[in-house]
Scaffold this active site. Sequence first.
Site, PDB file in Angstrom:
ATOM      1  N   CYS A   1       0.821  -1.226   0.000  1.00 24.06           N
ATOM      2  CA  CYS A   1       0.000   0.000   0.000  1.00 24.06           C
ATOM      3  C   CYS A   1       0.845   1.261   0.000  1.00 24.06           C
ATOM      4  O   CYS A   1       0.321   2.362  -0.167  1.00 24.06           O
ATOM      5  CB  CYS A   1      -0.933  -0.017   1.192  1.00 24.06           C
TER       6      CYS A   1
ATOM      7  N   HIS B   1      -9.408   2.370  -2.221  1.00 26.11           N
ATOM      8  CA  HIS B   1      -7.959   2.208  -2.118  1.00 26.11           C
ATOM      9  C   HIS B   1      -7.370   1.568  -3.372  1.00 26.11           C
ATOM     10  O   HIS B   1      -6.931   0.423  -3.351  1.00 26.11           O
ATOM     11  CB  HIS B   1      -7.654   1.376  -0.869  1.00 26.11           C
TER      12      HIS B   1
ATOM     13  N   CYS C   1     -14.690  -0.877   6.807  1.00 28.77           N
ATOM     14  CA  CYS C   1     -13.761  -1.168   5.717  1.00 28.77           C
ATOM     15  C   CYS C   1     -13.813  -0.038   4.691  1.00 28.77           C
ATOM     16  O   CYS C   1     -14.880   0.504   4.424  1.00 28.77           O
ATOM     17  CB  CYS C   1     -14.139  -2.467   5.021  1.00 28.77           C
TER      18      CYS C   1
ATOM     19  N   LYS D   1     -11.554   5.545   3.207  1.00 28.91           N
ATOM     20  CA  LYS D   1     -12.941   5.170   3.489  1.00 28.91           C
ATOM     21  C   LYS D   1     -13.851   5.582   2.341  1.00 28.91           C
ATOM     22  O   LYS D   1     -14.658   4.784   1.865  1.00 28.91           O
ATOM     23  CB  LYS D   1     -13.399   5.837   4.792  1.00 28.91           C
TER      24      LYS D   1
END
Lengths: 401, 485
Positions: free
Chosen positions: A88, A345, A215, A341
Amino acid sequence: MASGIRDKVAILGMGCTKFGERWNESPEDLLLEAFQECIADAGIEKNQIQAAWIGVCFDEINIGKSALAASLALRLPNIAVTRVENFCASGTESFRGAVYAVASGACDFALALGVEKLKDIGYGGLPEFSSALGVTNSQWFPNMTAPGGFAMLATGYAAKYGLDIQEVKKAMAHVSVKSHANGALNPKAHLRRAVTEEQVLMSPMIAFPLGLFDCCGVSDGAACAIVTTPEIAKSLGKKDFITVKALQLALSNGTEMVYEWDGAHFVTTTKASTAAYAEAGIKNPREEISMMEVHDCFSITELVTMEDLHISERGKAPKDIMDGFYDRSGKVPCQVDGGLKCFGHPIGASGLRMLYEMYLQLLGRAGDRQLKNPRFGLTHNLGGFPMLNVCSIAIVGRYGD
Amino acid sequence: MVGITAYGGYIPRYRVSRMLIVQNMAWYFPVIMAVAGGEKAMANWDEDAVSMAVAAAYDCMAGKDRKKVDGMYLASTTLPFADRLNAGIVASALNLQEQGVVAADFSACLKAGTTAAMAAVEAVKAGEKESVLVVASDQRRTKMATMFEMFYGDGAAALLFGNKDVIAEFKGSYSISCDFVDHYKGFGKEFDYGWEERWVRDEGYGKIIPEAIKGFFKKTGMSMGDIAKVVYPCYFTGTHKSIAKELGIDGAKLQDNLHGNCGDTGTAHPLVMFAAALEDAQPGDRILLAGFGQGCDVLCFEATDRIKKFKPAKGIKGHLASKVDFTNYLKFTKFRDLITADLGIRGEANPNTSLTALWRKRKMIMGFVGYRCTKCGTPQYPPMPMCVNPQCQEAGHFEDYEFAVKPGKVEMFTGDLLSPSVDPPAVYGVVSFEGGGRALVDFTDCDMNQVKVGIPIRMTFRRRSRDQMRGFTGYFWKAVPQVAG
């Protein structure tokens, strides 16, 4: 003696696509969309760029191996283009490549790109990664997903501080509520609806104790930056431009997973943030950091990260969160743009998307989300799992500040 | 003196009440109502003959030096590999020596367990071997709504044969080998194909077992008066008793066939019943052990004074006592792959198993063997080239360290509903071990609601992956949270 990166590199321009389910755009389309905004902002010509980096994680479903796709998409002038991948942190790694190239004096202008196309796999969530573990780990690692990996941290955190898991869940719920409130104001965010704590707490279970609204979203997107030296930025007539104050990476070396760990903090973030503050000359982050974009892949990740960034004291993040300390109206607004959020992502793009918000805020271009007089903005990525991860931290601010 | 030096067993934790099968399937085949009593042991979805064999072997070898074993025989009709030594997988999981050890599979017949025991005892008697471990294990899939589904249970048992510290001395054997085909499983077939029960009962079990026992007496000069316990399998409980009657075995001498609380565990069953008999044996007791299938093997052992000094870790009785009722018949059929349910695209991932990596890391993966740093003493898993202790970080000063037998506790965990699993949620977490070391592992045999940070765990060897395309079965170790019930 190394002097660090502080004020050695200026951000000349940035671009960011709308994030979301971009069913009809390819990674190349997204790269071009971000690049066009970025180069117009920078005010230079494409052929002035001397080197480029592209961050992308799941190359199998995106642009494939090598950086050729980026060179082709942007018709770059046969320059060095390098694909980087570090979970990430891939977007921030791309930025680091470009920043270090300029800082070294090897380039006047360097380009950092990040892209990820997550919605080409046919199912929700991040792509399954069993074949990406390597030939040995794929024979013993647990049957793990990203939410499950981070969910474990919530049980570790609750145990360490003697909290009922429901108390932790409440603070986690506020993390998501706050980010959704910010994302609702952002035209580039994927999820733009405000939610209530009750909605978050009632959302279906994904991996105990994380519910669906704990998530982050799953999206496609791209972002990019063009960097140069402060001297060149000045010569181009830029005033109050933004420079890099700190750029740090820290990787696990096995102690958390194998040796000793309380299961309630990120060893890497704790170290990388300490190094970043030293590099940026920041003594008291709780007072000096104006705003943050941290890696809120899951609400619990953001909660724990507040402590590892030395902004909340150990064990006190839930209280700060519930007190609104990290709300847009709070002392250190976190996820001002809506965070992972609301943006989702797209891994390679995320680090650059975070920097984009800090850049807009510092230049007073953040529209409805604009904060009053921000000084230092911090971005943070955490790739992998709580017990085995890659952490990147960047701090940006005005030149000379 | 040659004989048994240790024994143990394994019965999986789940029990299926036969009434549950009747309730679900009697509409289709009402005959199963005739045997609706009792319950059968059911292997979890991640267990098979090999994993249960490993569990039984550890039960047997508790407190024994596994490095001294020089023979490892595995008996089963449900082995995962047709060509790859399944006993070799068990040997790796037990972290046995490789040099000087013979490993072999005994298969294709339900009396393979007693035949393996005979081969072991003969090898030790001949002086060629000193310590031979025999494990029998079966996990037989059955079609729904069949008598086999009612009768068959899952389980395993292990016997260690040697010439030192014998707890039950070998007293002789006798065999009948004949091609009596009561049932068979053809090559490539999934299920047993059986002949009429009345014939199997009366002409098979009812004739061949008595003939073999009589043959044993004739050969050795012993008589039923010399025998304290008789062990033979027969899932027709009436026939089990009528054989005893014919042989003059009074009720107390007849070892329970475990139909009521376990079911017939196939190749394992004679050894499972025998291990249960050894738990009750008194010094001087002679026990007859018979296995049935294309004939019959009979072996006789006499308990020595040492019988009271040995206890398996949990034993057959211990395993039978710690059970959880499995009350979902559809889930049972899914665990046995009898019905098709979607796992989603995420569940399609099927990375090939690198055999080179498996060979390099066989101790680590199959044996759950890590390192202990000889400079600082830190146990660590997985084994890496440099010590993990930040104050040490020495390279290359390691000794093997077995984590498999170390108790531990839960440090953190989750129950993951996104992860593809036939038994969602997929429970996993970080565990730490007594004496040091920690690992991130799957959990099994647990109810998510009972898992808490801090509760004790034990490690167990389980099937980790099944590559349907290539036919490969992968194994690794999982944590079993230790909660009552």
